[in-house]
Write an enzyme that holds these catalytic residues in place. Structure first.
Site, PDB file in Angstrom:
ATOM      1  CB  VAL A  99      -1.069   0.101   1.200  1.00 19.05           C
ATOM      2  CG1 VAL A  99      -1.401   1.453   1.186  1.00 19.05           C
ATOM      3  CG2 VAL A  99      -1.917  -0.864   0.967  1.00 19.05           C
TER       4      VAL A  99
ATOM      5  CB  ALA B 165     -15.323  -1.599   1.554  1.00 18.62           C
TER       6      ALA B 165
ATOM      7  CB  ALA C 261      -7.976  -4.379  -5.807  1.00 13.75           C
TER       8      ALA C 261
ATOM      9  CB  CYS D 226      -6.858  -7.148   3.113  1.00 17.38           C
ATOM     10  SG  CYS D 226      -5.358  -6.101   3.278  1.00 17.38           S
TER      11      CYS D 226
ATOM     12  NE  ARG E 166      -7.692 -18.380  -8.833  1.00 18.88           N
ATOM     13  CZ  ARG E 166      -8.002 -17.175  -8.048  1.00 18.88           C
ATOM     14  NH1 ARG E 166      -8.930 -16.631  -7.971  1.00 18.88           N
ATOM     15  NH2 ARG E 166      -7.207 -17.268  -7.134  1.00 18.88           N
TER      16      ARG E 166
ATOM     17  CB  THR F  51      -4.827 -12.415  11.949  1.00 20.03           C
ATOM     18  OG1 THR F  51      -5.702 -11.738  10.976  1.00 20.03           O
ATOM     19  CG2 THR F  51      -5.887 -12.918  13.140  1.00 20.03           C
TER      20      THR F  51
ATOM     21  CG  LEU G 192     -15.454  -5.905  -2.070  1.00 21.99           C
ATOM     22  CD1 LEU G 192     -14.146  -5.102  -2.322  1.00 21.99           C
ATOM     23  CD2 LEU G 192     -16.170  -5.876  -3.320  1.00 21.99           C
TER      24      LEU G 192
ATOM     25  CG  ASN H 174       3.302  -5.278   8.647  1.00 22.96           C
ATOM     26  OD1 ASN H 174       3.688  -4.339   8.991  1.00 22.96           O
ATOM     27  ND2 ASN H 174       3.667  -6.397   8.912  1.00 22.96           N
TER      28      ASN H 174
HETATM   29  P1  NAD Z   1       3.197  -4.827   3.902  1.00 25.26           P
HETATM   30  O1  NAD Z   1       3.425  -5.932   4.908  1.00 25.26           O
HETATM   31  O2  NAD Z   1       3.463  -5.033   2.324  1.00 25.26           O
HETATM   32  O3  NAD Z   1       3.920  -3.479   4.330  1.00 25.26           O
HETATM   33  C1  NAD Z   1       4.249  -2.982   5.723  1.00 25.26           C
HETATM   34  C2  NAD Z   1       5.421  -2.236   5.697  1.00 25.26           C
HETATM   35  O4  NAD Z   1       5.521  -1.626   7.061  1.00 25.26           O
HETATM   36  C3  NAD Z   1       6.386  -3.532   5.768  1.00 25.26           C
HETATM   37  O5  NAD Z   1       7.511  -3.196   4.682  1.00 25.26           O
HETATM   38  C4  NAD Z   1       7.048  -3.209   7.180  1.00 25.26           C
HETATM   39  O6  NAD Z   1       8.714  -3.433   7.540  1.00 25.26           O
HETATM   40  C5  NAD Z   1       6.928  -1.772   7.613  1.00 25.26           C
HETATM   41  N1  NAD Z   1       6.645  -1.452   9.073  1.00 25.26           N
HETATM   42  C6  NAD Z   1       6.356  -2.202   9.966  1.00 25.26           C
HETATM   43  N2  NAD Z   1       6.210  -1.542  11.196  1.00 25.26           N
HETATM   44  C7  NAD Z   1       7.008  -0.366  10.766  1.00 25.26           C
HETATM   45  C8  NAD Z   1       7.815   0.556  11.643  1.00 25.26           C
HETATM   46  N3  NAD Z   1       7.512   0.884  12.913  1.00 25.26           N
HETATM   47  N4  NAD Z   1       8.286   1.581  10.937  1.00 25.26           N
HETATM   48  C9  NAD Z   1       8.555   1.696   9.696  1.00 25.26           C
HETATM   49  N5  NAD Z   1       8.086   0.448   8.798  1.00 25.26           N
HETATM   50  C10 NAD Z   1       7.329  -0.556   9.325  1.00 25.26           C
HETATM   51  O7  NAD Z   1       1.601  -4.391   4.152  1.00 25.26           O
HETATM   52  P2  NAD Z   1       0.437  -3.861   3.067  1.00 25.26           P
HETATM   53  O8  NAD Z   1      -0.012  -4.799   2.312  1.00 25.26           O
HETATM   54  O9  NAD Z   1       1.281  -2.690   2.411  1.00 25.26           O
HETATM   55  O10 NAD Z   1      -0.630  -3.493   4.345  1.00 25.26           O
HETATM   56  C11 NAD Z   1      -0.451  -2.366   5.022  1.00 25.26           C
HETATM   57  C12 NAD Z   1      -1.683  -2.034   5.572  1.00 25.26           C
HETATM   58  O11 NAD Z   1      -2.715  -1.471   4.501  1.00 25.26           O
HETATM   59  C13 NAD Z   1      -2.663  -3.225   6.275  1.00 25.26           C
HETATM   60  O12 NAD Z   1      -3.532  -2.537   7.360  1.00 25.26           O
HETATM   61  C14 NAD Z   1      -3.504  -3.611   5.087  1.00 25.26           C
HETATM   62  O13 NAD Z   1      -4.693  -3.982   5.676  1.00 25.26           O
HETATM   63  C15 NAD Z   1      -4.061  -2.327   4.352  1.00 25.26           C
HETATM   64  N6  NAD Z   1      -4.470  -2.494   3.156  1.00 25.26           N
HETATM   65  C16 NAD Z   1      -3.756  -3.247   2.393  1.00 25.26           C
HETATM   66  C17 NAD Z   1      -4.181  -3.468   0.880  1.00 25.26           C
HETATM   67  C18 NAD Z   1      -3.328  -4.286   0.005  1.00 25.26           C
HETATM   68  O14 NAD Z   1      -3.840  -4.493  -1.215  1.00 25.26           O
HETATM   69  N7  NAD Z   1      -2.078  -4.994   0.337  1.00 25.26           N
HETATM   70  C19 NAD Z   1      -5.053  -2.581   0.316  1.00 25.26           C
HETATM   71  C20 NAD Z   1      -5.792  -1.693   1.239  1.00 25.26           C
HETATM   72  C21 NAD Z   1      -5.377  -1.738   2.553  1.00 25.26           C
HETATM   73  C1  UGA Z   2      -9.250  -6.391  -1.814  1.00 26.09           C
HETATM   74  C2  UGA Z   2     -10.080  -5.294  -2.117  1.00 26.09           C
HETATM   75  O1  UGA Z   2     -10.733  -5.489  -3.551  1.00 26.09           O
HETATM   76  C3  UGA Z   2      -9.687  -3.916  -2.020  1.00 26.09           C
HETATM   77  O2  UGA Z   2     -10.598  -2.868  -2.236  1.00 26.09           O
HETATM   78  C4  UGA Z   2      -8.957  -3.522  -0.935  1.00 26.09           C
HETATM   79  O3  UGA Z   2      -8.521  -2.333  -0.787  1.00 26.09           O
HETATM   80  C5  UGA Z   2      -8.055  -4.715  -0.565  1.00 26.09           C
HETATM   81  O4  UGA Z   2      -8.650  -6.161  -0.446  1.00 26.09           O
HETATM   82  C6  UGA Z   2      -7.419  -4.822   0.864  1.00 26.09           C
HETATM   83  O5  UGA Z   2      -7.940  -4.039   1.899  1.00 26.09           O
HETATM   84  O6  UGA Z   2      -6.535  -5.255   0.793  1.00 26.09           O
HETATM   85  P1  UGA Z   2      -7.202  -7.471  -3.008  1.00 26.09           P
HETATM   86  O7  UGA Z   2      -7.271  -8.653  -1.895  1.00 26.09           O
HETATM   87  O8  UGA Z   2      -6.078  -7.043  -3.574  1.00 26.09           O
HETATM   88  O9  UGA Z   2      -8.311  -6.289  -2.784  1.00 26.09           O
HETATM   89  O10 UGA Z   2      -7.859  -8.236  -4.506  1.00 26.09           O
HETATM   90  P2  UGA Z   2      -9.265  -8.612  -4.981  1.00 26.09           P
HETATM   91  O11 UGA Z   2      -9.446  -8.434  -6.189  1.00 26.09           O
HETATM   92  O12 UGA Z   2     -10.375  -8.156  -4.022  1.00 26.09           O
HETATM   93  O13 UGA Z   2      -9.157 -10.262  -4.823  1.00 26.09           O
HETATM   94  C7  UGA Z   2      -9.190 -10.678  -3.407  1.00 26.09           C
HETATM   95  C8  UGA Z   2      -9.479 -12.356  -3.669  1.00 26.09           C
HETATM   96  O14 UGA Z   2     -10.809 -12.763  -4.258  1.00 26.09           O
HETATM   97  C9  UGA Z   2      -8.440 -12.757  -4.814  1.00 26.09           C
HETATM   98  O15 UGA Z   2      -7.991 -14.339  -4.244  1.00 26.09           O
HETATM   99  C10 UGA Z   2      -9.370 -13.079  -5.915  1.00 26.09           C
HETATM  100  O16 UGA Z   2      -8.906 -14.108  -6.992  1.00 26.09           O
HETATM  101  C11 UGA Z   2     -10.660 -13.353  -5.126  1.00 26.09           C
HETATM  102  N1  UGA Z   2     -12.020 -13.196  -5.968  1.00 26.09           N
HETATM  103  C12 UGA Z   2     -12.150 -11.886  -6.438  1.00 26.09           C
HETATM  104  C13 UGA Z   2     -12.674 -14.286  -6.496  1.00 26.09           C
HETATM  105  O17 UGA Z   2     -12.561 -15.460  -6.270  1.00 26.09           O
HETATM  106  N2  UGA Z   2     -13.698 -14.119  -7.485  1.00 26.09           N
HETATM  107  C14 UGA Z   2     -14.101 -12.841  -7.645  1.00 26.09           C
HETATM  108  O18 UGA Z   2     -15.221 -12.692  -8.332  1.00 26.09           O
HETATM  109  C15 UGA Z   2     -13.380 -11.881  -7.229  1.00 26.09           C
END
Ligand code: NAD
Ligand code: UGA
Length: 464
Positions: free
Chosen positions: A13, A223, A164, A276, A442, A94, A227, A91
């Site tokens: 993110v 949200a 996503a 997530c 898939r 859980t 989904l 991050n």
């Molecule tokens: P990630 O694990 O890819 O990245 C998190 C980073 O934070 C890591 O590189 C870690 O080293 C760093 N970090 C942790 N503690 C730290 C600290 N004290 N100082 C500096 N760096 C630190 O995680 P992510 O997938 O980017 O997700 C981050 C947040 O965003 C989560 O809460 C997740 O739920 C949310 N989110 C993720 C997605 C997604 O698609 N991955 C989408 C929307 C929201």
């Molecule tokens: C999801 C949400 O779509 C984002 O809006 C949100 O920001 C993000 O989580 C987050 O909070 O991390 P992401 O997990 O990256 O995004 O990808 P998705 O496209 O949502 O897919 C999630 C899982 O559902 C995948 O394994 C995908 O293959 C599966 N999926 C999705 C299905 O099996 N069927 C579908 O119709 C859609």
């Protein structure tokens, strides 16, 4: 006015989100910091194909802004000190210990950030929750900032991210909405306005929603729950289709054309993965339970129960179809990422299906166009089902899909990578054990074409 941004956390993110902000706002300095030195080195790599996050188009966005107004470093204190606005993008996995183990979000990284911001900051800051957090976390952050800080003012906003993976750049460039929650005080409203002004550089004002902090925090969890619930709903029906002769693809099309339902997130699959959906629903369940709302908690928990069932059922079907034993048989898994166009494997269904098949003593080969062998082994080792030596001896990870399928008894499609559709399936068939099975997790491949070649194909939710 925000002129200098710090983002703590350079992950899936933090990296893409800040790259797009820097790209769209050349007058704002954006400094992304992380404790992980390797990750930062990868963001600074000369070769843009080596960025730590694979996302279509991301390399171009980073290329334009990096070194101009986008910087990646491990200098957390310096970046905090310089910034007007600090995004917390770390991050929130859980919890694996203590109260709420297996359900609640682990907020230790969030708290560490709040404490670090408080101890370093000597000027007023807007602190922005970008990570996905339990509702009312802003209260805890505000308390830590106020009680451990140097007497400067902190305004906490919630600005959850909805991108996503696999479509992150497009989602960030053209978001359905940007959500900003803040306190209803004049200071809170001022902070909201400052952040709105950043996004307004490229997002139409009507797509920027402002709410109170709690609504914003809860909307993010909700949200994802909605989904994921659609995927579990369609997957529940896929099993019924297999028993009744209905076809889940036809059912999805039929219901998705109802404008009240809509066509998206109705694709049956081997089960949803990603970092997530599961984590956020478990968190929602935990929060509901903590307020004594048992029915609400049970309602959402069923989404996870269904997803676990779908992954197990897929693996069990492979075993059953291969004459009730896969012991010593070679099974090729095509795809390891949790969806296409990403190198992220967190909670990927492939990990769990592989584990079930290994329990049945199958030999597994894995091919994924973007996932490294070391990542595959780390994922399996993390399950702690068997030793790393066993995982290495039973699973081989290869760079060539044809090699992965050669001599195999069955192929399972785990990720919907486009390239799988263009393979020479005739050639693959000729090199496999007979009868040659494909389990399409898939519903990606052209079944009549494969059946004409001679394959026996199982698709999710297609009743015979
Ligand atoms: P990630 O694990 O890819 O990245 C998190 C980073 O934070 C890591 O590189 C870690 O080293 C760093 N970090 C942790 N503690 C730290 C600290 N004290 N100082 C500096 N760096 C630190 O995680 P992510 O997938 O980017 O997700 C981050 C947040 O965003 C989560 O809460 C997740 O739920 C949310 N989110 C993720 C997605 C997604 O698609 N991955 C989408 C929307 C929201
Ligand atoms: C999801 C949400 O779509 C984002 O809006 C949100 O920001 C993000 O989580 C987050 O909070 O991390 P992401 O997990 O990256 O995004 O990808 P998705 O496209 O949502 O897919 C999630 C899982 O559902 C995948 O394994 C995908 O293959 C599966 N999926 C999705 C299905 O099996 N069927 C579908 O119709 C859609």
């Amino acid at each position: 006015m925000i002129k200098n941004i710090c983002c703590i956390g350079a992950g899936y993110v933090g990296g893409p989100t800040m790259a797009v902000i820097a790209n769209k706002c050349p007058d704002i300095k954006v400094h992304v910091v992380d404790l992980n030195e390797q990750r930062i080195a990868d963001w600074n790599a000369d070769d843009f194909s080596k960025l730590p996050v694979y996302e279509p188009g991301l390399d171009e966005v980073v290329k334009e802004a990096r070194g101009r107004n986008l910087f990646f470093s491990t200098k957390v204190d310096e970046a905090i000190q310089e910034a007007d606005a600090i995004f917390i993008s770390v991050n929130t996995p859980t919890k694996t210990y203590g109260v709420g183990k297996g359900m609640a979000a682990d907020l230790k990284y969030i708290e560490l950030c709040a404490r670090q911001i408080a101890s370093v900051a000597t000027t007023d800051k807007i602190v922005i929750e970008k990570s996905t957090l339990p509702v009312r976390t802003a209260e805890a952050i505000q308390n830590i900032l106020k009680n451990t800080g140097n007497g400067v003012n902190f305004e906490v906003l919630s600005n959850p991210e909805f991108l996503a993976e696999g479509t992150a750049v497009n989602d960030l460039m053209k978001p359905d909405r940007v959500l900003i929650g803040g306190s209803e005080t004049p200071e809170g409203q001022k902070a909201i306005e400052a952040l709105v002004a950043v996004y307004a550089n490229w997002v139409p004002k009507e797509n920027i929603l402002t709410t109170n902090v709690w609504s914003s925090e809860l909307s993010k969890l909700t949200a994802n729950a909605f989904l994921a619930q659609r995927v579990s709903s369609v997957n529940a029906l896929s099993e019924l289709c297999e028993h009744t002769g209905a076809d889940i693809n036809e059912v999805s099309r039929a219901i998705g054309t109802d404008s009240r339902i809509g066509p998206k997130f109705l694709k049956a699959s081997v089960g949803f993965g990603g970092s997530c959906f599961q984590k956020d629903i478990l968190n929602l369940v935990y929060i509901s339970k903590s307020y004594g709302l048992t029915e609400v908690a049970d309602y959402w928990e069923q989404v996870i129960i269904m997803n676990d069932h779908q992954k197990r059922r897929f693996a069990a079907n492979i075993v059953k179809t291969l004459y009730n034993t896969v012991s010593g048989k070679e099974i090729s898994l095509l795809g390891w990422a949790f969806k296409k166009d990403t190198n992220d494997t967190r909670e990927s269904a492939a990990i769990y299906v592989c584990d079930e098949l290994l329990n049945e003593r199958a030999n597994i080969r894995v091919y994924d166009p973007k996932v490294s062998a070391s990542k595959v082994y780390t994922d399996l080792d993390y399950l702690d089902t068997r030793s790393s030596e066993e995982n290495e001896s039973l699973v081989s990870v290869v760079n060539d899909p044809y090699e992965s399928c050669k001599g195999a008894h069955a192929i399972a499609i785990m990720t919907e990578w486009d390239e799988f559709k263009t393979y020479d399936w005739q050639k693959i068939y000729e090199q496999m054990q007979k009868p040659a099975f494909i389990f399409d997790g898939r519903n990606l491949l052209d079944v009549p074409k494969l059946e004409a070649i001679g394959f026996k194909v199982y698709s999710i939710g297609i009743g015979k």
